[in-house]
Design a protein around this motif. Sequence first.
Motif, PDB file in Angstrom:
ATOM      1  N   ARG A 187       0.819  -1.223   0.000  1.00  0.00           N
ATOM      2  CA  ARG A 187       0.000   0.000   0.000  1.00  0.00           C
ATOM      3  C   ARG A 187       0.856   1.279   0.000  1.00  0.00           C
ATOM      4  N   ARG A 188       2.180   1.075  -0.127  1.00  0.00           N
ATOM      5  CA  ARG A 188       3.084   2.219  -0.019  1.00  0.00           C
ATOM      6  C   ARG A 188       3.012   3.127  -1.251  1.00  0.00           C
ATOM      7  N   TYR A 189       2.573   2.553  -2.361  1.00  0.00           N
ATOM      8  CA  TYR A 189       2.590   3.318  -3.610  1.00  0.00           C
ATOM      9  C   TYR A 189       1.218   3.889  -3.948  1.00  0.00           C
ATOM     10  N   ALA A 190       0.293   3.765  -3.013  1.00  0.00           N
ATOM     11  CA  ALA A 190      -1.031   4.377  -3.225  1.00  0.00           C
ATOM     12  C   ALA A 190      -0.907   5.898  -3.102  1.00  0.00           C
ATOM     13  N   LEU A 191      -1.872   6.589  -3.664  1.00  0.00           N
ATOM     14  CA  LEU A 191      -1.857   8.056  -3.610  1.00  0.00           C
ATOM     15  C   LEU A 191      -2.115   8.530  -2.179  1.00  0.00           C
ATOM     16  N   PRO A 192      -1.516   9.671  -1.805  1.00  0.00           N
ATOM     17  CA  PRO A 192      -1.780  10.198  -0.457  1.00  0.00           C
ATOM     18  C   PRO A 192      -3.279  10.342  -0.198  1.00  0.00           C
ATOM     19  N   ALA A 193      -4.009  10.867  -1.199  1.00  0.00           N
ATOM     20  CA  ALA A 193      -5.451  11.103  -0.981  1.00  0.00           C
ATOM     21  C   ALA A 193      -6.224   9.792  -0.821  1.00  0.00           C
ATOM     22  N   THR A 194      -5.744   8.713  -1.451  1.00  0.00           N
ATOM     23  CA  THR A 194      -6.405   7.412  -1.258  1.00  0.00           C
ATOM     24  C   THR A 194      -6.298   7.019   0.204  1.00  0.00           C
ATOM     25  N   ARG A 195      -5.081   7.162   0.728  1.00  0.00           N
ATOM     26  CA  ARG A 195      -4.884   6.752   2.136  1.00  0.00           C
ATOM     27  C   ARG A 195      -5.702   7.612   3.090  1.00  0.00           C
ATOM     28  N   PHE A 196      -5.775   8.929   2.773  1.00  0.00           N
ATOM     29  CA  PHE A 196      -6.583   9.801   3.641  1.00  0.00           C
ATOM     30  C   PHE A 196      -8.063   9.427   3.556  1.00  0.00           C
ATOM     31  N   ALA A 197      -8.526   9.121   2.350  1.00  0.00           N
ATOM     32  CA  ALA A 197      -9.955   8.798   2.187  1.00  0.00           C
ATOM     33  C   ALA A 197     -10.293   7.505   2.936  1.00  0.00           C
ATOM     34  N   VAL A 198      -9.443   6.509   2.811  1.00  0.00           N
ATOM     35  CA  VAL A 198      -9.698   5.239   3.503  1.00  0.00           C
ATOM     36  C   VAL A 198      -9.650   5.467   5.020  1.00  0.00           C
ATOM     37  N   GLY A 199      -8.687   6.285   5.461  1.00  0.00           N
ATOM     38  CA  GLY A 199      -8.598   6.604   6.893  1.00  0.00           C
ATOM     39  C   GLY A 199      -9.861   7.316   7.375  1.00  0.00           C
ATOM     40  N   ALA A 200     -10.426   8.158   6.497  1.00  0.00           N
ATOM     41  CA  ALA A 200     -11.650   8.885   6.883  1.00  0.00           C
ATOM     42  C   ALA A 200     -12.806   7.903   7.073  1.00  0.00           C
ATOM     43  N   TYR A 201     -12.817   6.845   6.279  1.00  0.00           N
ATOM     44  CA  TYR A 201     -13.900   5.859   6.434  1.00  0.00           C
ATOM     45  C   TYR A 201     -13.762   5.122   7.775  1.00  0.00           C
ATOM     46  N   ILE A 202     -12.536   4.743   8.087  1.00  0.00           N
ATOM     47  CA  ILE A 202     -12.292   4.068   9.373  1.00  0.00           C
ATOM     48  C   ILE A 202     -12.660   5.001  10.535  1.00  0.00           C
ATOM     49  N   ASP A 203     -12.219   6.264  10.428  1.00  0.00           N
ATOM     50  CA  ASP A 203     -12.514   7.224  11.511  1.00  0.00           C
ATOM     51  C   ASP A 203     -14.018   7.426  11.672  1.00  0.00           C
ATOM     52  N   LEU A 204     -14.707   7.476  10.533  1.00  0.00           N
ATOM     53  CA  LEU A 204     -16.159   7.706  10.592  1.00  0.00           C
ATOM     54  C   LEU A 204     -16.849   6.596  11.384  1.00  0.00           C
ATOM     55  N   VAL A 205     -16.515   5.339  11.084  1.00  0.00           N
ATOM     56  CA  VAL A 205     -17.224   4.253  11.778  1.00  0.00           C
ATOM     57  C   VAL A 205     -16.756   4.107  13.229  1.00  0.00           C
ATOM     58  N   ALA A 206     -15.517   4.554  13.505  1.00  0.00           N
ATOM     59  CA  ALA A 206     -14.996   4.404  14.873  1.00  0.00           C
ATOM     60  C   ALA A 206     -15.532   5.492  15.800  1.00  0.00           C
ATOM     61  N   SER A 207     -15.812   6.665  15.231  1.00  0.00           N
ATOM     62  CA  SER A 207     -16.080   7.806  16.113  1.00  0.00           C
ATOM     63  C   SER A 207     -17.543   8.249  16.130  1.00  0.00           C
ATOM     64  N   SER A 208     -18.371   7.646  15.271  1.00  0.00           N
ATOM     65  CA  SER A 208     -19.762   8.116  15.190  1.00  0.00           C
ATOM     66  C   SER A 208     -20.680   7.125  15.914  1.00  0.00           C
ATOM     67  N   SER A 209     -21.991   7.401  15.836  1.00  0.00           N
ATOM     68  CA  SER A 209     -22.941   6.434  16.398  1.00  0.00           C
ATOM     69  C   SER A 209     -22.962   5.184  15.529  1.00  0.00           C
ATOM     70  N   ILE A 210     -23.444   4.077  16.071  1.00  0.00           N
ATOM     71  CA  ILE A 210     -23.498   2.841  15.264  1.00  0.00           C
ATOM     72  C   ILE A 210     -24.498   3.020  14.109  1.00  0.00           C
ATOM     73  N   LEU A 211     -25.518   3.845  14.317  1.00  0.00           N
ATOM     74  CA  LEU A 211     -26.448   4.150  13.219  1.00  0.00           C
ATOM     75  C   LEU A 211     -25.685   4.770  12.042  1.00  0.00           C
ATOM     76  N   VAL A 212     -24.849   5.750  12.333  1.00  0.00           N
ATOM     77  CA  VAL A 212     -24.080   6.415  11.270  1.00  0.00           C
ATOM     78  C   VAL A 212     -23.102   5.429  10.632  1.00  0.00           C
ATOM     79  N   ALA A 213     -22.462   4.604  11.465  1.00  0.00           N
ATOM     80  CA  ALA A 213     -21.507   3.622  10.932  1.00  0.00           C
ATOM     81  C   ALA A 213     -22.200   2.674   9.957  1.00  0.00           C
ATOM     82  N   VAL A 214     -23.368   2.189  10.339  1.00  0.00           N
ATOM     83  CA  VAL A 214     -24.100   1.250   9.470  1.00  0.00           C
ATOM     84  C   VAL A 214     -24.615   1.979   8.219  1.00  0.00           C
ATOM     85  N   ALA A 215     -25.131   3.194   8.419  1.00  0.00           N
ATOM     86  CA  ALA A 215     -25.668   3.944   7.267  1.00  0.00           C
ATOM     87  C   ALA A 215     -24.570   4.249   6.250  1.00  0.00           C
TER      88      ALA A 215
END
Length: 279
Positions: free
Chosen positions: A146-174
Amino acid sequence: MTLQATLTRAMPVPEPIGSGVAATVADDIRKAGRLLPPKELEDALRTAGFARYHIHHPFHKLMNAGELTKGQMQAWALNRYCYQSAIPKKDAIILSRSEDPEFRREWRKRIADHDGEDGAAIDGGIKRWLKLAEGLDLDLQMVQSRRYALPATRFAVGAYIDLVASSSILVAVASSLTELFSPIAIGERVPAMLARYAYINEDTLSYFTPRLHQAPRDAEHALSLVTRWADTPDKQADAIEALLAKCDILWAMLDALHSAYVTPGAIPPGAFIPPPLQE
Ligand SMILES: O=C(O)c1cc(C(=O)O)c2c(n1)C(=O)C(=O)c1cc(C(=O)O)[nH]c1-2
């Protein structure tokens, strides 16, 4: 049944609608303070989500029109591996947040779908994605690092992980509800790839075959939970905004690919460089 035959029975593609509708629907629900009946909430999710889904992105349009070079196709597969490999991790986070064994029993199927089962006797999505990468002549160690992926790809994937980790379970599932539309994307993409790129065959695209039944199963489950759990106008608006945030994540990944690999001279330092003269 072959992948092609499965897809000829695929659902019709709805017309995209103006994205302005998507932008305001959650605000309207919040302001009006009116609880939508479940069917209306479902319609609002489908309409708002599809309007912002990555199926409309110029990079996907180039792909489906047969206009990507092999290097650009490789960049797509290599970057999307980051997303694929994060999916079971984000589903494990969602699992860990639930107290309900029935929910966990259903949700854990998603992890098995991607990681494989029975000591890897049944291939999961991650292995199938690597098969796709291999079919595109990518070096698998390079992809997996995954080292050669674009910086923005890594940020976007990280944003998905952060979203499900930090929001309500309703938001995570939605946020997983983009899966309502992925069979439409796959239904366009697979026949287009097979018809328009000589180096791609059904075997290379085997990742997509199980997704055509897994995605609707998962989306229906998530939709039934979201329409049940969103029992106030604010929660209904949260669910719609979660779906739109996920659409933004998928869109941002394609923006990054378009910016780096369609615009000449724009590959960020350290990112995958397509081998020269590949068409
Ligand atoms: O090919 C696609 O366009 C596409 C889209 C999406 C999506 O909409 O999030 C997923 C997938 N594929 C996919 O293969 C997949 O496993 C998947 C899991 C999820 C999720 O959010 O849990 N989305 C998607």
